[in-house]
Design a protein around this motif. Structure first.
Motif: not given
Length: 474
Positions: A245-250, A280-284
């Motif tokens: 998850i951190r890969e695309p967020v970063d 750093g999730i945009s939508e949950l």
């Protein structure tokens, strides 16, 4: 209509959903990427309007009838509001429950399709409903091309979402998945993918960014809340998921997450929101664990605990709206429509989105992806093959399908008996079938957990506590 819940919702498809959820367009079109679902100041006014439903209101139809609206201390408060608004906007003698599930009015126009590029998954989550996740079955180029040919006409009037959902779609491999996606080149489509994130690395990030693919991931919370998500050797997958998850967020990509919650409580809601915000999730999106597919776990929970979960999730979001919560946004849209006396809260048009799911072998299952690969008393839930007929032909022919006809009767039963119908649109056929064994039944545990308790929990934030204080939403 039933809103899909196990695949991520891209911004394009969320606009589509808003068109079908009362008040949804007004509630979400002005949403910023990392802001609340209303423009600055709207949440305060909305909270005040919710609070005012404890008073007396005049009938908006003729202004002459003074009605007592729902009281916050009643278990079915939101449902009572929905029933009142339905009665206000329908003159006496008009049959608002008239059947719309017949003939060519059964389905809404399709604007999304789900594709299964690969049945294999590298995880073995305990609650997974998929029947073939330990087998490798890959979609052929021929199947993908047939889907592309089928939806080409749809793209003339609107962008069509193509959602890749497994198994684990990334297990298909970048080279082959690229060939599948190439079938849709030159068409007005938006690709999205729902992944467990364990395989995402910098190369996948470049691939997804280059094709402008909307990314949805699955994670249930921090390490202690993610114990159901393990690899095929039974080892925890938490570390790999978080790294993925951190890969695309970063890299600056928006990432939407779906969390499965097996133990709803106020404390669980706090942990989940704080975890999603920290990543750093945009939508949950939140799915209370469901009994469906090969997951036979009974999903009955204490009603007060589930309401408390949704109430606390709404409260903590209102205090710190750094990401969007899918269910809260939809609920606020519906409640806002009720309080505006908006007649769009009444469902009188076609109610079912066909949402065709195309399996790796070309089989087509309509409405819920969760029924793909399963059979019921009327035979396979698949209603055709993309290698034989176009999606338009399969959708048109399926109106005579015995299981879809049974589900349509169930939707009408819900319309006639459930105060929450105008919010949920009649529930999901997969939940009806896997919980109750039939499709013409009404209330399920899914309804209680993810619709009724949801609305009650959201509304609870506009009610004063014992000391007369209101929650931040008000």
């Amino acid at each position: 209509m039933p809103v899909r819940k196990d695949v991520g919702t891209s911004p394009a498809h969320e606009e589509r959903l808003c068109d079908q959820i009362p008040g949804g367009v007004r509630a979400t079109r002005n949403m910023g990427t990392t802001q609340a679902c209303f423009p600055p100041g709207r949440t305060t006014r909305l909270g005040a309007r919710i609070h005012r439903i404890h008073g007396r209101r005049k009938c908006p139809r003729d202004g002459s009838t003074v009605l007592r609206c729902c009281r916050g201390d009643r278990a079915n408060s939101v449902g009572e509001c929905l029933r009142l608004v339905r009665s206000w906007h329908c003159p006496k003698g008009e049959n608002v429950n008239r059947s719309v599930l017949s003939g060519n009015e059964l389905f809404l126009p399709a604007r999304a399709v789900v594709l299964q590029p690969e049945t294999l998954c590298n995880l073995d989550c305990s609650y997974c409903y998929l029947p073939f996740r330990q087998r490798r079955n890959r979609m052929s180029i021929e199947v993908a091309q047939a889907v592309a040919d089928s939806i080409r006409a749809w793209t003339a009037s609107a962008t069509v979402e193509v959602c890749w959902h497994g198994g684990e779609p990334l297990a298909t491999g970048r080279t082959y998945l690229s060939k599948l996606m190439d079938c849709f080149n030159g068409m007005d489509v938006k690709h999205s993918i729902q992944t467990n994130a364990t395989l995402i690395n910098e190369s996948w990030c470049r691939f997804l960014a280059g094709r402008q693919v909307h990314v949805g991931v699955s994670i249930d919370g921090d390490n202690s809340d993610n114990v159901n998500r393990v690899d095929r050797s039974g080892r925890p997958a938490y570390g790999k998921i978080v790294r993925g998850i951190r890969e695309p967020v970063d890299h600056g990509h928006e990432v939407h997450a779906i969390a499965v919650v097996s133990d709803p409580s106020a404390e669980r809601a706090r942990r989940l929101y704080e975890f999603a915000a920290s990543l750093g999730i945009s939508e949950l999106g939140v799915n209370i664990e469901e009994q469906e597919g090969v997951n036979a776990t009974v999903n009955a929970h204490d009603r007060a605990e589930v309401i408390g979960f949704w109430s606390e999730l709404t409260r903590i979001w209102a205090e710190n709206p750094v990401l969007r919560i899918r269910e809260v946004a939809r609920s606020l849209g519906c409640i806002g429509a009720v309080l505006r006396d908006d007649s769009t809260v009444i469902r009188t048009g076609p109610a079912i989105d066909p949402l065709p799911t195309v399996g790796y072998d070309g089989s087509v299952t309509l409405i819920p992806p969760e029924l793909a690969g399963f059979s019921g008393p009327h035979g396979s839930f698949a209603t055709g093959s993309i290698l034989v007929d176009s999606l338009d032909k399969i959708i048109a022919r399926s109106e005579g399908s015995r299981w879809i006809a049974e589900f349509a009767r169930g939707v009408e039963n819900c319309r006639a008996s459930c105060a929450f119908f105008d919010f949920c649109g009649g529930g999901h056929p997969a939940n009806r079938y896997f919980e109750l064994g039939r499709l013409d039944t009404t209330e399920t545990n899914y309804c209680r957990n993810s619709k009724i308790a949801l609305l009650e929990g959201v509304l609870k934030n506009a009610q004063p506590d014992a000391a007369g204080r209101t929650h931040p939403l008000a």
